[in-house]
Design a protein around this motif. Structure first.
Motif, PDB file in Angstrom:
ATOM      1  N   SER A 200       0.822  -1.196   0.000  1.00 47.91           N
ATOM      2  CA  SER A 200       0.000   0.000   0.000  1.00 47.91           C
ATOM      3  C   SER A 200       0.868   1.263   0.000  1.00 47.91           C
ATOM      4  CB  SER A 200      -0.915   0.007   1.230  1.00 47.91           C
ATOM      5  OG  SER A 200      -1.621   1.227   1.312  1.00 47.91           O
ATOM      6  N   LEU A 201       0.390   2.296  -0.687  1.00 50.65           N
ATOM      7  CA  LEU A 201       1.124   3.559  -0.759  1.00 50.65           C
ATOM      8  C   LEU A 201       0.650   4.561   0.292  1.00 50.65           C
ATOM      9  CD1 LEU A 201       1.331   4.038  -4.638  1.00 50.65           C
ATOM     10  CD2 LEU A 201       3.057   3.108  -3.083  1.00 50.65           C
ATOM     11  N   LYS A 202      -0.298   4.164   1.155  1.00 52.47           N
ATOM     12  CA  LYS A 202      -0.775   5.072   2.198  1.00 52.47           C
ATOM     13  C   LYS A 202       0.301   5.220   3.268  1.00 52.47           C
ATOM     14  CE  LYS A 202      -5.691   4.098   1.540  1.00 52.47           C
ATOM     15  NZ  LYS A 202      -6.951   3.619   2.175  1.00 52.47           N
ATOM     16  N   TYR A 203       0.493   6.435   3.716  1.00 51.68           N
ATOM     17  CA  TYR A 203       1.575   6.684   4.663  1.00 51.68           C
ATOM     18  C   TYR A 203       1.203   7.789   5.650  1.00 51.68           C
ATOM     19  CZ  TYR A 203       2.539  10.805   1.777  1.00 51.68           C
ATOM     20  OH  TYR A 203       2.431  11.990   1.106  1.00 51.68           O
ATOM     21  N   VAL A 204       1.986   7.860   6.720  1.00 46.99           N
ATOM     22  CA  VAL A 204       1.957   8.991   7.641  1.00 46.99           C
ATOM     23  C   VAL A 204       3.347   9.614   7.598  1.00 46.99           C
ATOM     24  CG1 VAL A 204       0.142   8.178   9.180  1.00 46.99           C
ATOM     25  CG2 VAL A 204       2.476   7.404   9.539  1.00 46.99           C
ATOM     26  N   GLU A 205       3.405  10.916   7.712  1.00 44.02           N
ATOM     27  CA  GLU A 205       4.684  11.613   7.627  1.00 44.02           C
ATOM     28  C   GLU A 205       5.019  12.226   8.978  1.00 44.02           C
ATOM     29  OE1 GLU A 205       6.499  13.969   4.013  1.00 44.02           O
ATOM     30  OE2 GLU A 205       5.202  15.305   5.191  1.00 44.02           O
ATOM     31  N   HIS A 206       6.263  12.027   9.407  1.00 44.18           N
ATOM     32  CA  HIS A 206       6.702  12.554  10.699  1.00 44.18           C
ATOM     33  C   HIS A 206       8.118  13.099  10.585  1.00 44.18           C
ATOM     34  CE1 HIS A 206       3.351  11.145  13.206  1.00 44.18           C
ATOM     35  NE2 HIS A 206       3.386  10.007  12.537  1.00 44.18           N
ATOM     36  N   PHE A 215       6.214   6.898   6.749  1.00 40.32           N
ATOM     37  CA  PHE A 215       6.093   5.583   7.368  1.00 40.32           C
ATOM     38  C   PHE A 215       4.784   4.942   6.915  1.00 40.32           C
ATOM     39  CE2 PHE A 215       8.984   7.934   9.952  1.00 40.32           C
ATOM     40  CZ  PHE A 215       9.899   7.012  10.433  1.00 40.32           C
ATOM     41  N   PRO A 216       4.762   3.623   6.720  1.00 37.30           N
ATOM     42  CA  PRO A 216       3.545   2.957   6.239  1.00 37.30           C
ATOM     43  C   PRO A 216       2.401   3.124   7.229  1.00 37.30           C
ATOM     44  CG  PRO A 216       5.120   1.349   7.060  1.00 37.30           C
ATOM     45  CD  PRO A 216       5.840   2.665   7.023  1.00 37.30           C
ATOM     46  N   GLN A 217       1.232   3.453   6.719  1.00 37.40           N
ATOM     47  CA  GLN A 217       0.071   3.665   7.576  1.00 37.40           C
ATOM     48  C   GLN A 217      -0.539   2.349   8.053  1.00 37.40           C
ATOM     49  OE1 GLN A 217      -4.143   5.390   6.532  1.00 37.40           O
ATOM     50  NE2 GLN A 217      -2.711   7.118   6.588  1.00 37.40           N
ATOM     51  N   GLY A 218      -0.303   1.267   7.279  1.00 38.72           N
ATOM     52  CA  GLY A 218      -0.962  -0.011   7.543  1.00 38.72           C
ATOM     53  C   GLY A 218      -0.874  -0.534   8.965  1.00 38.72           C
ATOM     54  N   PRO A 219       0.328  -0.669   9.554  1.00 32.87           N
ATOM     55  CA  PRO A 219       0.421  -1.229  10.911  1.00 32.87           C
ATOM     56  C   PRO A 219      -0.388  -0.435  11.941  1.00 32.87           C
ATOM     57  CG  PRO A 219       2.578  -1.158   9.884  1.00 32.87           C
ATOM     58  CD  PRO A 219       1.662  -0.394   8.980  1.00 32.87           C
ATOM     59  N   PHE A 220      -0.427   0.885  11.771  1.00 33.59           N
ATOM     60  CA  PHE A 220      -1.135   1.724  12.730  1.00 33.59           C
ATOM     61  C   PHE A 220      -2.648   1.660  12.510  1.00 33.59           C
ATOM     62  CE2 PHE A 220       2.991   3.628  11.525  1.00 33.59           C
ATOM     63  CZ  PHE A 220       3.681   3.300  12.688  1.00 33.59           C
TER      64      PHE A 220
END
Length: 292
Positions: A200-206, A215-220
């Motif tokens: 997946s290309l969904k991410y969170v940026e920090h 960082f990959p959004q999936g695990p969260f």
């Protein structure tokens, strides 16, 4: 973007891996450490792009001088070689001294009925956690890269055969998500790498080590979907035959909105990852341009 397409597979073919395991049954791992230090690491630094990438990592994100960054780049590749050797040494039956900090957090969650999530990163030698943090009460499901060499996957399966550990290969068809959901429904442990964009290309940026990183959004998303407890687990090499496992609970506000939970949990994870990398800067093994 091309630099981020690092294959992530263990170097060598099946024959080489079997030969290495046989050899490690009879010799000390430190003998191979010396060999790679003299003959393998210098070649890797010349041939592979990883040397330049890690050199920039130390210069830009730690502010090291050019000479110090060169020395740390060599140390990084040398330690990574040791981690690979240690992995095969464990397949050969060798033992390492393992200390665990925060083991009580793992024990508490392992004795409770609900599932929980264990987040990992490509630092240190996380695979050792699978052989050390074993809960008799709960099966352990570890997401692994589907493209890894067959010989490595077979040896992992052999090591896991006497434990409650199952491997869930990450596949492009996203079928691993179904297996994760099943494991959570059974109240088991799910271990997920949380520092690389895979699938997946969904991410969170920090903010991470002085720069913006994705960082990959999936695990969260998986963790917050059912308000699961989460721990970050990092396994760091502390001596030639010793590791320390750090278990850190990530306590987020489960009453917040879903998006706020994802943002908060991912921020806590990135904060813990940065703490570990600052403690062990030469054990950062993301060999691509990690920052945006």
């Amino acid at each position: 973007m091309d630099e981020q397409k690092w294959k992530g597979t263990t170097y060598g073919n099946g024959w080489m891996h079997r030969w290495l395991i046989r050899l490690l049954r009879y010799i000390d791992v430190r003998c191979l450490y010396v060999f790679v230090a003299v003959f393998v690491v210098p070649v890797c630094l010349i041939v592979n792009p990883s040397g330049k990438i890690i050199y920039r990592f130390f210069r830009r994100h730690f502010g090291y001088s050019a000479w110090k960054a060169i020395r740390k780049t060599y140390a990084n590749h040398y330690l990574f070689s040791q981690v690979v050797i240690d992995k095969f040494a464990m397949y050969a039956g060798k033992k390492f001294k393992i200390d665990v900090e925060g083991y009580e957090h793992f024990q508490t969650l392992a004795t409770q009925q609900p599932a929980f999530i264990q987040l990992s990163a490509h630092i240190g030698n996380y695979e050792i956690a699978g052989y050390s943090l074993v809960a008799e009460q709960k099966p352990f499901n570890a997401l692994v890269f589907f493209g890894e060499k067959e010989s490595v996957m077979l040896n992992r399966a052999k090591m896991f055969s006497s434990t409650h550990i199952r491997m869930i290969p990450i596949k492009s068809d996203m079928s691993h998500l179904y297996l994760i959901d099943q494991a959570i429904g059974r109240g088991e442990i799910v271990s997920m790498p949380s520092d690389r964009m895979i699938g997946s290309l969904k991410y969170v940026e920090h903010d991470f080590l002085g720069g913006k990183a994705k960082f990959p959004q999936g695990p969260f998303r998986v963790a917050t979907m059912r308000a699961l407890d989460v721990v970050a687990v990092n396994v760091m090499k502390t001596a030639s035959k010793a590791y320390t496992i750090y278990v850190t609970p990530l306590r987020y506000d489960k009453s917040a909105s879903r998006q706020a939970q994802i943002q908060q949990l991912s921020a806590l994870y990135v904060e813990e990852l940065e703490r570990m990398v600052r403690m062990y800067p030469t054990q950062w093994y993301n060999f691509f341009d990690f920052w945006t």
